[in-house]
Design a protein around this motif. Structure first.
Motif, PDB file in Angstrom:
ATOM      1  N   LEU A 132       0.594   4.119  -2.769  1.00 17.35           N
ATOM      2  CA  LEU A 132       0.708   5.500  -2.559  1.00 17.35           C
ATOM      3  C   LEU A 132       1.905   6.094  -3.493  1.00 17.35           C
ATOM      4  O   LEU A 132       1.650   6.863  -4.092  1.00 17.35           O
ATOM      5  N   CYS A 141      -7.389  -1.466   0.576  1.00 22.76           N
ATOM      6  CA  CYS A 141      -6.856  -0.352   2.231  1.00 22.76           C
ATOM      7  C   CYS A 141      -8.235  -1.428   2.160  1.00 22.76           C
ATOM      8  O   CYS A 141      -7.893  -1.581   4.150  1.00 22.76           O
ATOM      9  N   LEU A 176       0.634  -1.686   0.232  1.00 19.03           N
ATOM     10  CA  LEU A 176       0.127   0.277  -0.111  1.00 19.03           C
ATOM     11  C   LEU A 176       0.652   1.194   0.064  1.00 19.03           C
ATOM     12  O   LEU A 176       0.391   1.882  -0.735  1.00 19.03           O
ATOM     13  N   GLU A 177       2.317   1.274   1.223  1.00 19.81           N
ATOM     14  CA  GLU A 177       2.933   2.840   0.573  1.00 19.81           C
ATOM     15  C   GLU A 177       3.686   2.820  -0.756  1.00 19.81           C
ATOM     16  O   GLU A 177       3.462   3.539  -0.854  1.00 19.81           O
ATOM     17  N   ASN A 230      -6.847  -1.631   6.131  1.00 22.52           N
ATOM     18  CA  ASN A 230      -6.109  -0.632   6.212  1.00 22.52           C
ATOM     19  C   ASN A 230      -7.513   0.626   6.328  1.00 22.52           C
ATOM     20  O   ASN A 230      -7.161   1.515   5.502  1.00 22.52           O
ATOM     21  N   THR A 256      -7.507   8.021   1.899  1.00 23.64           N
ATOM     22  CA  THR A 256      -8.226   7.799   0.471  1.00 23.64           C
ATOM     23  C   THR A 256      -9.446   8.340  -0.273  1.00 23.64           C
ATOM     24  O   THR A 256      -9.596   9.356  -1.010  1.00 23.64           O
ATOM     25  N   LEU A 269      -5.198   4.646   5.414  1.00 25.31           N
ATOM     26  CA  LEU A 269      -4.855   4.896   4.374  1.00 25.31           C
ATOM     27  C   LEU A 269      -6.592   4.641   3.738  1.00 25.31           C
ATOM     28  O   LEU A 269      -6.958   5.984   2.579  1.00 25.31           O
TER      29      LEU A 269
END
Length: 1001
Positions: A786, A808, A782-783, A813, A820, A816
């Motif tokens: 992004l 997410c 995920l990071e 998560n 979002t 995040l």
């Protein structure tokens, strides 16, 4: 200024002038502001003679260069630059910009290359200076090379550089490339928008210029004076008075009418759109009028036939002290010619002599025309013979003069001289000689318009000339066709229609519509073939209003009963999204052929009305009309979209019976239908039978495997595709990346993405970026995802963030996910999916308070969740189910069977997941709600109505929920059946308690 000069005097006379650089830099700045070149030169000379230590330093030299440039002495600026032992980026940028602004674009480009050769790296300001130089010269190749340098430097996203690139491509005639770059700009300012608007206007795309102007305002970017000065001429060209009035109001609101350029553009717009009184009113309000302002008003009067007013305004212009230019004289001579005002024309001629601009070819030609039209043909010839240079317009004016004065032999004689001079006549030349000589055989001998026509001696035959236009157009030689068309001395409806049809057939729909308007303005009435040719242009552009206007012309002309016109009308309305109007006209057609039915079926399919398409296909067969390859290629996608496999199989059989499966388009449609109905084995079997596959066929098979969850097979097909020499296109890579994302093949996906860019030189579109975001996010990075989104060269659209939000949710998560969702609320506050996904994220971790908060927020916004529905085909009928549906005739049997299945599933270890029953409150109610999801009802219906062991195929409009996914795995094992569910994202093949997606979806 006096104080500055006094300081100069002190510096030059004092025994001990200051030796520090700052004093002189300040002084030079004063000279720049005051445009005091001579004082600047004195100080420069003084410093050099005194031998001050700072005299060779870069800051001092840079300031000197800047001072000379600003004061208009480019020669002195260049001398200082050439004397510099060490230069920096400021030195280079200043001198490059100076040459470009002073009208030496080639020198600016040469300096740019010299700069690179000496080892200096250009910065964004360098590029922003040299690109306008390329634009000025129309030097596209050099501009492309500089663009590559910009890419290499990695500064394409800089708004100043990107804007200069858009402007360069537009001014070099590559407007599509300009638009492509504009669309990829991460940030745009008023200058970016203005560059594109101006580009469209300069390239003749008036509609697009106005559309872009509207988009600019919708984007919240406020136009400036340059924007208005660019868009107003578009309204002028189109005669779009209402839009011009709206823009005028915006100018008032911004308070920039005092800008002479904007005010003049407004005057021009009103005058040429026929509101000459408003033009006069605005002209009188211009505080400071220059020659352009006066010319605009004079041209406006002439344009509206007010020639006396034009002459009167010309006199006022002279009285005000503004000197006329060549445009003024050319316009006012035209007015004299129209009025037959010979005496005034003679006076203007003397004025022209006094100003010594008789050598101007435009002015001299206007004089020839004025004298000829005023009956003084000898004087016209005298002026013509003295012209140092003549162009085709000059020769045509003289030919027309002789013709209009009845001197046919003289007209023919000068026509021959024109040919001998090496100039080719244009259509105006022919139009000038025709009234004097009806038979054109003599003219043929004197003029060579088109060698092929001349060789055949057929220029006088309008039928043959039209046939040549048609031949060139159909062969794609539109320039030659247009040249022939424009040079035709006479044009009838067939000639115009040939040119219009040529543009449409070659994809130049805007030019087709423009030519159609020209035809009407020429007073030529369209016939049925004309209408049947122009309507497809409206269809391709989605130009509904223009199509409706043409429809009105058809009604007035009584052409609707023509079947070709009727077909074209139905197709136009359907492709413009007005499907009900298309059907209304279709039903009113006195007779229909296969093309008529194809237009209606294709229209329904393109508008997403798949069941209507299938219904119309059946009506077509009942009417005894045999489908052709176009019919099959139109109806099969309808079967594919709703999963109507049985009907698709029947259509496939009809294709086999007709022996047209060898048609690559039809065969590809069959492959696509089987793949989208979940029968991937049959799709592959038919794919292997296609004798000659094109890239569309390969893409259909790759996409089929990917959507059905057989992602490794999709990659294998992609690799096979490359061996026969078929090159993957932008769609091929989108399919491959989709396959990787749905199989969690992160390394492979990244490799393909890079391969696409570096090996195939395919620029990724938003679809490719969505796939990459989905690929990384699904895998849990995920990071990294992004960071990828933030670094994307294109602006992330809603679909990108929605994809990330879904991940997410899958990975629970919350941080995040909320981040979002907040972004999405700003981007698209009415998007129901954002609220649903956010509430699902909270539900996954049992935070029911936040779930209710998200639902309340959705309710407050007046947003309703799209109801889930599933459908299944049985005996060639599609049965649709909604959650808790009790409208089906077999409701009792369905619910009884479903209850029995629920007991068996629980006995086998199934536990309902209440997190997916967000509309229910109590645990018992949630479980009941879950058991009545639409896909479960559809599956149960299928079990009740199909023989044991057969495959159940269900389609759902939304993403299948996790509980239904789990339940379907249990059902497939209990009933020993394969169950195929196609949701909004992909296929799920359930068999023996397992799913083809591997629970990764």
């Amino acid at each position: 200024m006096l104080e500055a000069l006094h300081n100069v005097h002190i510096l030059l006379t004092t025994h001990k002038p200051p030796e520090d650089c700052s004093t002189y830099l300040q002084l030079l700045q004063t000279f720049i502001l005051k445009n005091a070149l001579s004082q600047g030169k004195n100080v420069h000379s003084f410093i050099v003679h005194r031998g001050f230590a700072f005299a060779t330093r870069k800051p001092f030299h840079n300031k000197l260069i800047f001072m000379y440039v600003k004061c208009g002495s480019l020669v002195d600026a260049r001398k200082v630059f050439d004397q510099m032992k060490e230069r920096d980026i400021i030195s280079w940028n200043t001198i490059i910009t100076a040459y470009r602004r002073h009208g030496y674009p080639q020198e600016a480009v040469t300096l740019f290359h010299h700069m690179q050769q000496t080892g200096f790296q250009p910065d964004q300001f360098t590029f922003a200076s040299v690109l306008p130089a390329c634009a000025k010269m129309g030097a596209l190749e050099q501009g492309v090379d500089i663009h590559q340098s910009i890419k290499d430097r990695g500064i394409s996203s800089d708004v100043v550089v990107a804007t200069a690139l858009v402007d360069m491509y537009a001014k070099c005639g590559s407007i599509d490339k300009a638009r492509e770059l504009f669309d990829k700009m991460p940030q745009r300012n008023v200058f970016s928008w203005t560059a594109l608007i101006s580009g469209y206007a300069q390239n003749g795309f008036a509609d697009k210029a106005l559309e872009t102007f509207k988009q600019m305002k919708l984007a919240g970017v406020k136009p400036n004076s340059t924007t208005f000065a660019s868009v107003l001429p578009v309204c002028t060209k189109m005669g779009a008075l209402e839009q011009g009035i709206s823009i005028h109001q915006s100018i008032k609101d911004k308070g920039i009418f005092s800008d002479a350029v904007v005010a003049t553009a407004l005057v021009d717009m009103y005058a040429k759109c026929g509101n000459i009184d408003k033009a006069c009113e605005l002209f009188d309000k211009i505080p400071q009028r220059n020659v352009i302002s006066w010319n605009t008003m004079i041209v406006g009067f002439a344009h509206n036939g007010c020639f006396g007013k034009a002459l009167e305004t010309f006199k006022q212009m002279q009285s005000s002290g503004v000197n006329p230019d060549s445009t003024t004289f050319a316009t006012i001579l035209h007015a004299c010619a129209k009025m037959g005002a010979l005496e005034q024309g003679i006076d203007i001629h003397q004025n022209i002599k006094d100003r010594r601009i008789l050598s101007d070819v435009v002015v001299a030609t206007a004089l020839v025309d004025m004298y000829a039209k005023c009956g003084s043909i000898d004087k016209a010839r005298e002026v013509f013979d003295r012209m140092p240079q003549r162009d085709v317009v000059s020769w045509t004016a003289m030919i027309a003069g002789y013709a209009q004065n009845g001197l046919v032999e003289k007209a023919l004689e000068i026509s021959k001289q024109m040919q001998l001079s090496g100039l080719k006549p244009n259509s105006t030349t022919f139009a000038s000689i025709l009234p004097a000589h009806a038979k054109m055989r003599a003219l043929e001998q004197g003029m060579d318009i088109n060698q092929s026509i001349n060789d055949r001696g057929t220029l006088s035959d309008i039928i043959i000339a039209t046939a040549l236009v048609d031949m060139h157009a159909k062969n794609g030689n539109l320039d030659e066709a247009r040249e022939l068309f424009d040079s035709m001395p006479q044009k009838d409806v067939i000639s115009w229609t040939a040119m219009i049809a040529g543009y449409v057939q070659n994809g130049f729909v805007e030019r087709a519509l423009e030519t159609f308007k020209q035809m009407q303005l020429a007073g030529v009435k369209p016939n049925s073939t004309t209408f049947a040719s122009i309507l497809p242009a409206c269809a391709k552009m989605g130009a509904l209003q223009q199509g409706m206007d043409i429809h009105q012309n058809i009604i007035e002309g009584g052409f609707f009963s023509d079947i070709t016109v009727g077909n074209a009308l139905v197709d136009m309305y359907a492709k413009c999204g007005s499907i009900h109007k298309a059907r209304e006209l279709f039903d009113r057609m006195p007779q229909r052929e296969v093309i008529s039915w194809n237009a209606m079926i294709g229209g329904y399919t393109q508008n997403g009305l798949y069941e209507k398409a299938l219904e119309t296909f059946k009506q077509m067969q009942l009417a005894g009309v045999k489908p052709d390859s176009t019919t099959f290629a139109s109806i099969l996608p309808a079967c594919a979209q709703i999963g109507a496999l049985e009907q698709g199989m029947d259509i496939h059989q009809s294709i086999e019976n007709r022996g047209i499966l060898s048609d690559v388009a039809v065969a590809t449609a069959v492959v696509d239908m089987y793949a989208k109905c979940g029968n991937i084995e049959k799709a592959r079997e038919l794919f292997d039978r296609i004798p000659q596959r094109d890239v569309i066929s390969w893409n259909a098979m790759i996409a089929g495997y990917a959507q059905n969850g057989f992602c490794r097979d999709a990659l294998k097909i992609f690799e096979l595709m490359k061996h026969p020499g078929t090159y993957p296109d932008i769609v091929s890579f989108a399919c491959v990346l989709y396959a990787c994302s749905h199989a969690g093949l992160v390394d492979e996906g990244c490799t393909y993405f890079n391969h696409m860019i570096n090996h195939y030189c395919i620029r990724p579109t938003i679809d490719h970026y969505v796939c990459m975001v989905d690929l990384l996010a699904r895998a849990g990075y995920l990071e990294d995802t992004l960071n990828f989104i933030i670094k994307m060269p294109v602006k992330p659209l809603v679909v990108v963030w929605m994809c990330f939000l879904g991940a997410c949710r899958s990975h629970m998560n919350i941080g995040l996910g909320v981040f979002t969702a907040t972004l999405l609320f700003d981007l698209d506050p009415k998007n129901v999916a954002t609220y649903v996904l956010l509430s699902n994220i909270f539900a996954e971790v049992g935070r029911w308070g936040e779930v209710q908060m998200a639902r309340r927020l959705m309710k407050d916004q007046g947003i309703k969740k799209i109801p889930g529905c599933s459908w299944i085909e049985r005996h060639k009928m599609v049965h649709v189910f909604h959650v808790g549906d009790r409208s089906h005739p077999q409701t009792q049997e369905i619910y009884a069977k479903l209850e029995k299945l629920s007991r068996e599933m629980k006995a086998a270890g199934y536990h309902p997941d209440p997190r997916h029953s967000l509309n229910a409150v109590e645990e018992e109610e949630k479980e009941l709600f879950l058991s009545h999801h639409s896909e479960k009802l559809a599956i149960t219906f299928g079990l009740l109505n199909s023989p044991p062991g057969t495959t159940i195929r269900v389609v759902k409009n939304l993403r299948v929920c996790a509980d239904c996914h789990t339940a379907t795995k249990f059902i497939s094992k209990i009933v020993a059946r394969e169950i195929i569910v196609r949701d909004a994202n992909r296929f799920h093949h359930f068999k023996q308690g397992q799913c083809s997606c591997g629970d990764f979806w």
